[in-house]
Design an enzyme around this catalytic site. Structure first.
Site, PDB file in Angstrom:
ATOM      1  N   GLU A 148      -6.309   6.615  -0.997  1.00 25.00           N
ATOM      2  CA  GLU A 148      -6.207   5.724  -0.137  1.00 25.00           C
ATOM      3  C   GLU A 148      -6.790   4.526  -0.750  1.00 25.00           C
ATOM      4  O   GLU A 148      -6.333   3.289  -0.574  1.00 25.00           O
ATOM      5  CB  GLU A 148      -6.658   5.928   1.215  1.00 25.00           C
ATOM      6  CG  GLU A 148      -5.957   7.022   1.927  1.00 25.00           C
ATOM      7  CD  GLU A 148      -4.563   6.654   2.363  1.00 25.00           C
ATOM      8  OE1 GLU A 148      -4.273   5.425   2.383  1.00 25.00           O
ATOM      9  OE2 GLU A 148      -3.571   7.566   2.455  1.00 25.00           O
ATOM     10  N   HIS A 168       0.890  -1.297  -0.183  1.00 27.10           N
ATOM     11  CA  HIS A 168      -0.090  -0.078   0.212  1.00 27.10           C
ATOM     12  C   HIS A 168       1.056   1.117  -0.088  1.00 27.10           C
ATOM     13  O   HIS A 168       0.474   2.178  -0.725  1.00 27.10           O
ATOM     14  CB  HIS A 168      -0.932   0.039   1.342  1.00 27.10           C
ATOM     15  CG  HIS A 168      -1.603   1.387   1.426  1.00 27.10           C
ATOM     16  ND1 HIS A 168      -3.142   1.330   1.357  1.00 27.10           N
ATOM     17  CD2 HIS A 168      -1.341   2.465   1.953  1.00 27.10           C
ATOM     18  CE1 HIS A 168      -3.409   2.421   1.545  1.00 27.10           C
ATOM     19  NE2 HIS A 168      -2.324   3.248   1.911  1.00 27.10           N
ATOM     20  N   GLU A 169       1.943   1.350   0.743  1.00 28.43           N
ATOM     21  CA  GLU A 169       2.402   2.438   1.085  1.00 28.43           C
ATOM     22  C   GLU A 169       3.599   2.523  -0.241  1.00 28.43           C
ATOM     23  O   GLU A 169       3.877   3.932  -0.855  1.00 28.43           O
ATOM     24  CB  GLU A 169       3.524   2.345   2.165  1.00 28.43           C
ATOM     25  CG  GLU A 169       2.833   2.251   3.433  1.00 28.43           C
ATOM     26  CD  GLU A 169       2.037   3.512   3.528  1.00 28.43           C
ATOM     27  OE1 GLU A 169       2.576   4.700   3.068  1.00 28.43           O
ATOM     28  OE2 GLU A 169       0.814   3.601   4.169  1.00 28.43           O
ATOM     29  N   HIS A 207       1.568   4.402  -3.051  1.00 24.37           N
ATOM     30  CA  HIS A 207       1.812   5.972  -2.825  1.00 24.37           C
ATOM     31  C   HIS A 207       3.070   6.371  -3.485  1.00 24.37           C
ATOM     32  O   HIS A 207       2.871   7.452  -4.203  1.00 24.37           O
ATOM     33  CB  HIS A 207       1.524   6.161  -1.481  1.00 24.37           C
ATOM     34  CG  HIS A 207       0.538   6.013  -0.790  1.00 24.37           C
ATOM     35  ND1 HIS A 207      -0.706   6.445  -1.339  1.00 24.37           N
ATOM     36  CD2 HIS A 207      -0.083   5.668   0.479  1.00 24.37           C
ATOM     37  CE1 HIS A 207      -1.869   6.390  -0.594  1.00 24.37           C
ATOM     38  NE2 HIS A 207      -1.275   5.895   0.554  1.00 24.37           N
TER      39      HIS A 207
END
Length: 305
Positions: free
Chosen positions: A214, A140-141, A144
Site C-alpha cells: 500500500e 494508486h489502484e 497495484h
C-alpha cells in the site's frame, strides 16, 4: 509490457519472499493433510481446483461480492476518461472499469495480470471526491495492477481459505461421522491444529506484504500524477467517512480489506487496526508529505533555469 510506474525492487523482493514462504507452507500443509486424512488424491484435487479457480475467477468473485458491475464509457465518461489518461501516462493496458453500488467510499483492483485486470470504484467514492482526488486513487489502484501485487495477494490469500475449508471438511466428512474412538479424535485435533497454524502464519505473511504494497502504491501514484497532496486529501476524506459508517454496514466489506484503497474499519476498531492489511493513515500521509517536498525540490532547478 513494462509500465512507466517506477519499479520498486523492495516490493518485488517482498513479493518473491512471501510467495516462496507461502509455497513452502502450502506444500507442508497439503502433505500434512494427506498424512492425516489418508486421501492424497482428494486433498490434491481440491487444493489444485480451488487455487486455479481463485486465480482465474478472482475478479468476478470480488465484483459479485462487492455489488460491482462493468460500466461502459457512455455511462461513466469522466471515470473512463481518467483511467484512459492514467493508462496512457503509465503506458499500460487499460483494465476493465467497474462501479460498485456501495455507498462506502472505496476502490479496489483485482485480476491475474495487467491484461486481465479490473479497477472498481464505489458510487460513494465518486460522489465524495474531487477530480484530482479521484485521479490519485485510480493511480494508486493502477499501480497495484502494474506491479502485479494484486495477483500475488490473491494467490497468497488462497492458503488461508484452504485452511478454513479443511476444518469444515473435517467436520462434515464421512471420516468423522459415527466414529468416536481415540484415534479418530486425535486425527481431528491434528487437522484442526495444522489448519489453525497455517492460517495464522499465512495471515501474518499477507499483512506484512500488504502494508508495504500500500505504501508502494501511494508512492507510485504520487510520482505518476505529480500531485501527492491530492492523494493525501483523498485518503483523509475516505478514512474519515468510513470511520463514521456503522460497523454492521462494514462487516460484509471487511473480507476484502486487503484489496481496498483503505480498509473498512470503524472508529472503534482499535484492535483490528493493529492487525490491519494497511499502514496507518498517519504513515501514509507522512510519506506523501515527504514525496511532496521531494517533488518541489526537484522542480525548483527547472524553474530557475
Amino acid at each position: 509490457m513494462q509500465s512507466r510506474f517506477r519499479s520498486d525492487r523492495r516490493l518485488t523482493a517482498r513479493m518473491g519472499v512471501t510467495l516462496f514462504l507461502l509455497g513452502l507452507l502450502y506444500v507442508g500443509f497439503v502433505a500434512a493433510l494427506i498424512v492425516l486424512l489418508k486421501s492424497w488424491v482428494l486433498v490434491a484435487v481440491i487444493a489444485a481446483a480451488m487455487l486455479a479457480a481463485q486465480y482465474w475467477f478472482s475478479d468476478r468473485v470480488a465484483l459479485y461480492a462487492m455489488h460491482g458491475r462493468v460500466v461502459e464509457r457512455e455511462e461513466y465518461p469522466e471515470l473512463h476518461g481518467v483511467v484512459d489518461r492514467l493508462c496512457a501516462q503509465a503506458d499500460m493496458p487499460k483494465p476493465v472499469v467497474a462501479v460498485s453500488s456501495m455507498d462506502m467510499p472505496n476502490a479496489f483492483a483485482t485480476g491475474r495480470n495487467p491484461d486481465h485486470a479490473v479497477v472498481c470504484v464505489t458510487t460513494g467514492l465518486l460522489r465524495r471526491l474531487e477530480p484530482a482526488e479521484l485521479e490519485g486513487v485510480l493511480a494508486h489502484e493502477l499501480s497495484h495492477v502494474a506491479h502485479k501485487d494484486v495477483a500475488v495477494i490473491t494467490v497468497a490469500s488462497f492458503l488461508g481459505v484452504i485452511a478454513g475449508l479443511m476444518v469444515r471438511f473435517a467436520f462434515y466428512s464421512q471420516l468423522f461421522r459415527g466414529r468416536k474412538d481415540q484415534n479418530t479424535m486425535a486425527v481431528f485435533a491434528a487437522v484442526m491444529g495444522v489448519s489453525a497454524a497455517v492460517y495464522a502464519i499465512s495471515f501474518l505473511l499477507i499483512r506484512a506484504l500488504s502494508r508495504y504494497r500500500e505504501l508502494a502504491a501511494d508512492r507510485a501514484a504520487a510520482q505518476l500524477t505529480g500531485r501527492p497532496s491530492a492523494l493525501a486529501s483523498a485518503l483523509t476524506k475516505v478514512c474519515g467517512d468510513i470511520a463514521r459508517i456503522p460497523m454492521k454496514d462494514l462487516r460484509t466489506a471487511q473480507a476484502f480489506n486487503a484489496f481496498y484503497f483503505t480498509p473498512a474499519l470503524g472508529s472503534g476498531a482499535a484492535f483490528s487496526r493493529l492487525l490491519s492489511t494497511h499502514p496507518s493513515l498517519e504513515q501514509r500521509l507522512d510519506q506523501l508529505g515527504r514525496i511532496s517536498t521531494e517533488l518541489g525540490e526537484a522542480a525548483a532547478p527547472g524553474k530557475a533555469g
